[in-house]
Write a protein that holds these residues in place. Structure first.
Motif, mmCIF file in Angstrom:
data_model
loop_
_atom_site.group_PDB
_atom_site.id
_atom_site.type_symbol
_atom_site.label_atom_id
_atom_site.label_comp_id
_atom_site.label_asym_id
_atom_site.label_seq_id
_atom_site.Cartn_x
_atom_site.Cartn_y
_atom_site.Cartn_z
ATOM 1 N N MET A 1 0.853 -1.177 0.000
ATOM 2 C CA MET A 1 0.000 0.000 0.000
ATOM 3 C C MET A 1 0.892 1.230 0.000
ATOM 4 O O MET A 1 1.783 1.361 0.821
ATOM 5 N N LEU A 2 0.651 2.120 -0.951
ATOM 6 C CA LEU A 2 1.401 3.368 -1.052
ATOM 7 C C LEU A 2 0.888 4.352 -0.018
ATOM 8 O O LEU A 2 -0.315 4.538 0.127
ATOM 9 N N GLU A 3 1.785 4.943 0.715
ATOM 10 C CA GLU A 3 1.371 5.863 1.769
ATOM 11 C C GLU A 3 1.931 7.242 1.472
ATOM 12 O O GLU A 3 3.129 7.411 1.282
ATOM 13 N N MET A 4 1.050 8.231 1.401
ATOM 14 C CA MET A 4 1.468 9.607 1.137
ATOM 15 C C MET A 4 1.755 10.278 2.463
ATOM 16 O O MET A 4 0.877 10.377 3.311
ATOM 17 N N ASN A 5 2.971 10.709 2.656
ATOM 18 C CA ASN A 5 3.340 11.421 3.873
ATOM 19 C C ASN A 5 3.491 12.895 3.574
ATOM 20 O O ASN A 5 3.950 13.269 2.496
ATOM 21 N N ALA A 6 3.124 13.700 4.537
ATOM 22 C CA ALA A 6 3.285 15.146 4.396
ATOM 23 C C ALA A 6 4.773 15.468 4.392
ATOM 24 O O ALA A 6 5.575 14.788 5.024
ATOM 25 N N PRO A 7 5.180 16.500 3.645
ATOM 26 C CA PRO A 7 6.578 16.909 3.683
ATOM 27 C C PRO A 7 7.006 17.252 5.109
ATOM 28 O O PRO A 7 6.170 17.524 5.969
ATOM 29 N N GLU A 8 8.290 17.249 5.351
ATOM 30 C CA GLU A 8 8.825 17.404 6.697
ATOM 31 C C GLU A 8 8.742 18.821 7.265
ATOM 32 O O GLU A 8 9.044 19.028 8.407
ATOM 33 N N TRP A 9 8.386 19.794 6.485
ATOM 34 C CA TRP A 9 8.318 21.158 7.003
ATOM 35 C C TRP A 9 6.996 21.385 7.707
ATOM 36 O O TRP A 9 6.062 20.620 7.553
ATOM 37 N N GLY A 10 6.903 22.449 8.456
ATOM 38 C CA GLY A 10 5.741 22.715 9.307
ATOM 39 C C GLY A 10 4.441 22.865 8.550
ATOM 40 O O GLY A 10 4.402 23.178 7.361
ATOM 41 N N THR A 11 3.353 22.642 9.269
ATOM 42 C CA THR A 11 2.017 22.704 8.678
ATOM 43 C C THR A 11 1.698 24.087 8.125
ATOM 44 O O THR A 11 1.090 24.203 7.062
ATOM 45 N N ALA A 12 2.100 25.134 8.813
ATOM 46 C CA ALA A 12 1.824 26.497 8.328
ATOM 47 C C ALA A 12 2.471 26.713 6.967
ATOM 48 O O ALA A 12 1.883 27.351 6.081
ATOM 49 N N TRP A 13 3.671 26.194 6.788
ATOM 50 C CA TRP A 13 4.353 26.334 5.494
ATOM 51 C C TRP A 13 3.646 25.540 4.408
ATOM 52 O O TRP A 13 3.632 25.941 3.244
ATOM 53 N N GLN A 14 3.067 24.425 4.772
ATOM 54 C CA GLN A 14 2.322 23.636 3.788
ATOM 55 C C GLN A 14 1.099 24.406 3.292
ATOM 56 O O GLN A 14 0.821 24.445 2.091
ATOM 57 N N TYR A 15 0.384 25.015 4.223
ATOM 58 C CA TYR A 15 -0.775 25.811 3.823
ATOM 59 C C TYR A 15 -0.350 27.038 3.016
ATOM 60 O O TYR A 15 -1.032 27.424 2.069
ATOM 61 N N ALA A 16 0.772 27.643 3.385
ATOM 62 C CA ALA A 16 1.287 28.786 2.611
ATOM 63 C C ALA A 16 1.653 28.346 1.193
ATOM 64 O O ALA A 16 1.349 29.044 0.218
ATOM 65 N N ALA A 17 2.273 27.181 1.077
ATOM 66 C CA ALA A 17 2.621 26.660 -0.256
ATOM 67 C C ALA A 17 1.361 26.380 -1.066
ATOM 68 O O ALA A 17 1.294 26.705 -2.263
ATOM 69 N N LEU A 18 0.347 25.789 -0.434
ATOM 70 C CA LEU A 18 -0.922 25.530 -1.132
ATOM 71 C C LEU A 18 -1.575 26.828 -1.588
ATOM 72 O O LEU A 18 -2.105 26.924 -2.692
ATOM 73 N N PHE A 19 -1.538 27.839 -0.723
ATOM 74 C CA PHE A 19 -2.114 29.137 -1.061
ATOM 75 C C PHE A 19 -1.416 29.732 -2.284
ATOM 76 O O PHE A 19 -2.066 30.197 -3.220
ATOM 77 N N LEU A 20 -0.086 29.703 -2.287
ATOM 78 C CA LEU A 20 0.674 30.259 -3.414
ATOM 79 C C LEU A 20 0.449 29.449 -4.688
ATOM 80 O O LEU A 20 0.347 30.026 -5.781
ATOM 81 N N LEU A 21 0.366 28.140 -4.570
ATOM 82 C CA LEU A 21 0.076 27.316 -5.746
ATOM 83 C C LEU A 21 -1.314 27.627 -6.295
ATOM 84 O O LEU A 21 -1.506 27.698 -7.506
ATOM 85 N N ALA A 22 -2.281 27.811 -5.410
ATOM 86 C CA ALA A 22 -3.645 28.126 -5.849
ATOM 87 C C ALA A 22 -3.709 29.489 -6.522
ATOM 88 O O ALA A 22 -4.496 29.697 -7.449
ATOM 89 N N ALA A 23 -2.884 30.433 -6.084
ATOM 90 C CA ALA A 23 -2.889 31.779 -6.659
ATOM 91 C C ALA A 23 -2.146 31.835 -7.989
ATOM 92 O O ALA A 23 -2.336 32.772 -8.763
ATOM 93 N N ALA A 24 -1.316 30.851 -8.272
ATOM 94 C CA ALA A 24 -0.553 30.835 -9.521
ATOM 95 C C ALA A 24 -1.476 30.525 -10.700
ATOM 96 O O ALA A 24 -2.374 29.694 -10.587
ATOM 97 N N PRO A 25 -1.263 31.200 -11.819
ATOM 98 C CA PRO A 25 -2.085 30.907 -13.002
ATOM 99 C C PRO A 25 -1.951 29.439 -13.421
ATOM 100 O O PRO A 25 -0.882 28.869 -13.346
ATOM 101 N N TRP A 26 -3.028 28.859 -13.853
ATOM 102 C CA TRP A 26 -3.138 27.492 -14.345
ATOM 103 C C TRP A 26 -3.014 26.426 -13.268
ATOM 104 O O TRP A 26 -3.185 25.259 -13.551
ATOM 105 N N LEU A 27 -2.697 26.775 -12.047
ATOM 106 C CA LEU A 27 -2.680 25.791 -10.965
ATOM 107 C C LEU A 27 -3.930 26.019 -10.129
ATOM 108 O O LEU A 27 -3.919 26.692 -9.122
ATOM 109 N N GLU A 28 -4.986 25.474 -10.577
ATOM 110 C CA GLU A 28 -6.299 25.698 -9.989
ATOM 111 C C GLU A 28 -6.516 24.799 -8.785
ATOM 112 O O GLU A 28 -5.653 24.011 -8.414
ATOM 113 N N VAL A 29 -7.708 24.886 -8.234
ATOM 114 C CA VAL A 29 -8.083 24.023 -7.125
ATOM 115 C C VAL A 29 -8.032 22.553 -7.536
ATOM 116 O O VAL A 29 -7.945 21.682 -6.681
ATOM 117 N N PHE A 30 -8.041 22.284 -8.840
ATOM 118 C CA PHE A 30 -7.936 20.911 -9.327
ATOM 119 C C PHE A 30 -6.636 20.248 -8.883
ATOM 120 O O PHE A 30 -6.582 19.053 -8.695
#
Length: 184
Positions: A1-30
């Motif tokens: 079974m393949l297990e997806m683990n969160a990257p080793e950096w803090g949770t706040a940074w993960q949400y910040a990365a998601l926010f920036l990815l969502a704001a980037a053109p062509w990287l939609e909520v999809f």
């Protein structure tokens, strides 16, 4: 079974990365919503982060489209006048036609225009995340003459709908394949 683990950096940074990815053109909520859920982050927080990150560029486009268009028109007129002065002709004589853009852009533009003509702003907004992206669809709708208020309203409704559908689908889909374990 393949297990997806969160990257080793803090949770706040993960949400910040998601926010920036969502704001980037062509990287939609999809992309952002399933990615955040696969990282093991809270699905509700991922959905809200993805929505807000994707919505802010749409808001900025709706708010500043008229100012940008006026600036671009003035800039083109100044360039044409400068070119005319340098060549000794008039601005109308020396103006060169602008390219229509790349083939991909013209294909997207034609597809969006076809949807626009058939279904208007609601149809374009509801299909936008899947075909051209919300920021490009907002630009196209404003270029086609829509009111910024209607563009913002319909893009918000569309983004909210797609975000909820993707969050629910990602949770159940990743849970089904064993990549997501809801916390009790």
């Amino acid at each position: 079974m393949l297990e997806m683990n969160a990257p080793e950096w803090g949770t706040a940074w993960q949400y910040a990365a998601l926010f920036l990815l969502a704001a980037a053109p062509w990287l939609e909520v999809f992309l952002v919503v399933p990615l955040g859920i696969a990282w093991g982050l809270n699905p509700t927080a991922v959905a809200v982060t993805g929505f807000v990150g994707n919505w802010i560029p749409v808001l900025l486009i709706a708010l500043f489209f008229r100012q940008f268009t006026a600036w671009r028109t003035k800039r083109r007129a100044r360039k044409a006048a400068l070119a005319a002065a340098q060549s000794g002709g008039t601005a109308a004589e020396t103006a060169t036609p602008t390219s229509a853009g790349t083939t991909a852009e013209s294909k997207k533009h034609r597809r969006a225009k076809r949807i626009w003509e058939r279904y208007g702003i609601p149809g374009l907004a509801l299909t936008a995340p899947a075909i051209v992206g919300t920021d490009i669809a907002a630009l196209l709708a404003l270029t086609f003459g829509s009111s910024p208020r209607w563009v913002l309203l319909w893009m918000t409704v569309s983004l909210a709908l797609w975000t909820v559908l993707l969050a629910v689908g990602s949770v159940y889909g990743l849970e089904f394949v064993g990549w997501f374990q809801p916390k009790s």
